[in-house]
Design a protein around this motif. Structure first.
Motif, PDB file in Angstrom:
ATOM      1  N   SER B  10       0.796  -1.230   0.000  1.00 56.67           N
ATOM      2  CA  SER B  10       0.000   0.000   0.000  1.00 56.67           C
ATOM      3  C   SER B  10       0.826   1.277   0.000  1.00 56.67           C
ATOM      4  N   MET B  11       2.126   1.190   0.300  1.00 62.16           N
ATOM      5  CA  MET B  11       2.905   2.430   0.364  1.00 62.16           C
ATOM      6  C   MET B  11       4.403   2.173   0.259  1.00 62.16           C
ATOM      7  N   ARG B  23       6.447   8.873   3.640  1.00 62.29           N
ATOM      8  CA  ARG B  23       5.673   7.780   3.057  1.00 62.29           C
ATOM      9  C   ARG B  23       4.800   8.317   1.921  1.00 62.29           C
ATOM     10  N   HIS B  25       1.583   6.867  -0.659  1.00 57.74           N
ATOM     11  CA  HIS B  25       0.658   5.764  -0.922  1.00 57.74           C
ATOM     12  C   HIS B  25       0.765   5.281  -2.372  1.00 57.74           C
ATOM     13  N   ILE B  27      -1.711   4.529  -4.400  1.00 51.33           N
ATOM     14  CA  ILE B  27      -2.660   5.209  -5.302  1.00 51.33           C
ATOM     15  C   ILE B  27      -2.170   6.611  -5.646  1.00 51.33           C
ATOM     16  N   TRP B  28      -1.573   7.275  -4.683  1.00 53.99           N
ATOM     17  CA  TRP B  28      -1.064   8.637  -4.919  1.00 53.99           C
ATOM     18  C   TRP B  28       0.084   8.599  -5.931  1.00 53.99           C
ATOM     19  N   ASP B  31      -1.249   7.704  -9.459  1.00 57.95           N
ATOM     20  CA  ASP B  31      -1.991   8.816 -10.068  1.00 57.95           C
ATOM     21  C   ASP B  31      -1.028   9.897 -10.554  1.00 57.95           C
ATOM     22  N   ASN B  32       0.056  10.088  -9.833  1.00 59.98           N
ATOM     23  CA  ASN B  32       1.000  11.162 -10.169  1.00 59.98           C
ATOM     24  C   ASN B  32       2.220  10.679 -10.946  1.00 59.98           C
ATOM     25  N   ALA B  55      -8.616  -0.145  -8.937  1.00 61.78           N
ATOM     26  CA  ALA B  55      -8.873   0.112  -7.518  1.00 61.78           C
ATOM     27  C   ALA B  55      -7.976  -0.755  -6.639  1.00 61.78           C
ATOM     28  N   HIS B  90       6.974  17.267  -3.099  1.00 61.69           N
ATOM     29  CA  HIS B  90       5.574  16.867  -2.985  1.00 61.69           C
ATOM     30  C   HIS B  90       5.289  16.002  -1.763  1.00 61.69           C
ATOM     31  N   TYR B  92       3.749  14.860   1.489  1.00 62.70           N
ATOM     32  CA  TYR B  92       2.504  15.184   2.208  1.00 62.70           C
ATOM     33  C   TYR B  92       2.417  14.442   3.533  1.00 62.70           C
ATOM     34  N   ASP B  93       3.472  13.746   3.879  1.00 55.66           N
ATOM     35  CA  ASP B  93       3.511  12.947   5.106  1.00 55.66           C
ATOM     36  C   ASP B  93       4.254  13.746   6.161  1.00 55.66           C
TER      37      ASP B  93
END
Lengths: 378, 378
Positions: B10-11, B23, B25, B27-28, B31-32, B55, B90, B92-93
């Motif tokens: 997951s990460m 960390r 994720h 999905i992040w 997506d990026n 998903a 970038h 965000y953690d």
């Protein structure tokens, strides 16, 4: 008409003819006094500041006269008349709807099966009632078509002039939407585009968009509009926590496709007023930048809500579709209604012109028409 | 440079050269992703939608190579490289600043005693560094003067063209600020005007205003600017509950001084992003409409906070004042900085032209200059 008024120094309580009661505070009444020393008679602007009102303002008398309310304020010893109808329009003493994500009055959400509201080019120019109906559709449904227009370039500017002003941007006063060889934007290709709002990377975002068709003989290229407010309502009902995440943290959007342009914004996908009214949607896969304002522990849930919102938006049950003919155009409220297009092929031609404008002008034009031509007079 | 990377499905957890860990994720990251199938190489726009990402996305491998991060995503079995510098930008953690009413980075608040930042007409046109400094002042302080310009009418349009685009409104592309016989707006009189933001009744509000002086031989008429963000900070410190009320409920603003115009808005005096950053001030005694969205039991406290904010704004210790000479102008960030003017007499003449523009263009021009001419290269 008022039945009665009672008061203490801090407030007046009035009873309307229908028996309902409302309280108004001394400071509120004094600030909103309608006399010519408080409000300029010609332009209606307030002539005093809050500091001009004594902090000790109080009410020494309040009585009904000719059905309206007379209030005497101390220490100014100033008596002001408040018409009953004006008071009824400005009641603030009562149950205010505070539901998170609620839709403003005058707005109707929709999905597939709705007929696209439409005006006729000649009629909206000739008949105020036709123009008003067309503008009302934009205000209520967030989009409306306009048919029967000319096929000359720049006709879209005449559409904007019907209600307001073009918002010029780095794309120009208007822009060409057709296939380019080295596109600075994916809009200028034949690719299909997921339903989106335009320019979420721009702050302030353009609040209206006009897309005007000049040629459309290519296969495909149908336009689809989706009500972002209906989509948000569905998300709120299905996943209130996810709705709160998309409304509670800013997303990021960015565009730097051209030299000298670097547009960036930090705004939420679902925008609420501070008291919870739904006021805006920003949704655009192409220009979403990395989201960095969502706490780490909430990021996966944020993405799950984003995915769920996208599924709602992409659901064919949501979209109203139409293929613009040359001389046809549509306006979307870009703070609410998403637009998509199907991909189109190189055979034939598809040429649209687009421009941005703002809702202030449209809603002002509409409100002024409603004041001067009440519906009953049509 | 990255030191190491560990992962679970997951990460990814990476360690930068300075020892800090972050960390990201699955999905992040997916997506990026920066590969050419995910992002269009030319214009940088994302080519996939959130729905194109399974998903079940997970990470099957993550390793440091040449100091950057390689991640392999399943079920696509797709490997993407993320540069260490991009990851560092970038993150965000970590602890995000969540203080209510906080000021964005890059913004400096001020009060009297600050020298008005200023650019020179010829220099900002000739030297990119001069232009960048002038635009940076608007971004950081919310206002800047421009001196040494021509005294021809419409020169203000050339100011707007330096960075962006005029926002046309019902007042025209620009408007004349001088005494009129039957003024549609109190601005067109010799009256003093309390510090205010312009057009709060317009939604979207114009985010920049330019006021350009062509004649100013009248007595008085000095310009005063006040940092609304500093005022909001003071209110927050002195009366946090009052700050929360002004930020928590919409005010109402209205203007219907001309035929065919009826502008109305429902926006708070203090606007916060959903996560509490201070993003806007609306303050205008002349166009405040009756506030009807504040609950009855909070109205008196709301008014007390409004009065307190006004006292802060009117405090002479807050304002930076100057008298414009012909050929001088100033820009204000109309979402933040209030402007006032002293009354002026009929003797002599005072003639300003004003126009609106938007911050998107200014900040884009500035950001693009910062990318192509890094400070160190000056």
């Amino acid at each position: 008409m008022l039945r009665s008024a009672t008061h203490d120094p801090s407030m007046v309580t009035i009873e309307f003819a229908n028996g309902s009661q409302s309280r108004f505070h001394a400071i509120w009444l004094r600030d909103n006094a309608l006399d010519p020393e408080t409000r300029a008679p010609g332009n209606g602007q307030r002539l005093i500041t809050i500091g001009d009102i004594p902090a000790t303002v109080s009410i020494s008398a309040a009585e009904v006269a000719n059905g309206d309310l007379n209030v005497t304020f101390q220490p100014e010893d100033k008596t002001v008349t408040f018409p009953a109808s004006w008071l009824a329009e400005h009641v603030y003493d009562g149950a205010q709807d505070r539901q998170i994500g609620r839709i403003a009055s005058g707005v109707t959400t929709w999905e597939r099966g709705t007929d696209a509201p439409s005006g006729d080019w000649n009629e909206v120019q000739a008949y105020p009632a036709a123009k008003r109906n067309w503008l009302t559709a934009v205000a209520e449904y967030g989009f409306a078509k306009l048919t029967g227009g000319p096929t000359e370039p720049e006709s879209l500017l005449k559409v904007a002039n019907l209600f307001g002003y073009v918002r010029e941007t780095n794309y120009g006063p208007y822009f060409e939407v057709r296939t380019e060889v080295n596109p600075t934007n994916l809009a200028y290709t034949g690719l299909g585009l997921q339903a989106h709002t335009d320019n979420p990377y721009r702050d302030p975002v353009p609040t209206l968009q006009i897309l005007y068709c000049l040629e459309n003989s290519a296969e495909g290229g149908d336009s689809i509009v989706v009500d972002g407010f209906r989509a948000a309502e569905k998300l709120r009902d299905q996943n209130p926590d996810g709705f709160a995440l998309l409304a509670g943290y800013p997303a990021r959007f960015e565009y730097k496709g051209s030299d000298g342009v670097c547009l960036q914004s930090r705004r939420p996908m679902i925008e609420l007023s501070p008291d919870g009214e739904l006021i805006g949607i920003r949704f655009n896969n192409r220009s979403s930048a990395p989201f960095v304002d969502v706490p780490f522990e909430k990021m996966e849930a944020y993405y799950a809500a984003y995915r769920q919102l996208a599924e709602i938006i992409d659901d064919p049950a949501m979209g109203v579709s139409f293929k613009l003919e040359p001389g046809e155009s549509f306006i979307v409220d870009n703070t609410r209604v998403l637009h998509a297009r199907l991909g189109y092929s190189g055979a034939g031609s598809r040429w649209l012109q687009g421009c941005y404008a703002d809702k202030d002008g449209l809603l002002s034009t509409l409100a002024a028409m409603q004041m001067t031509q009440p519906e009953a007079a049509e």
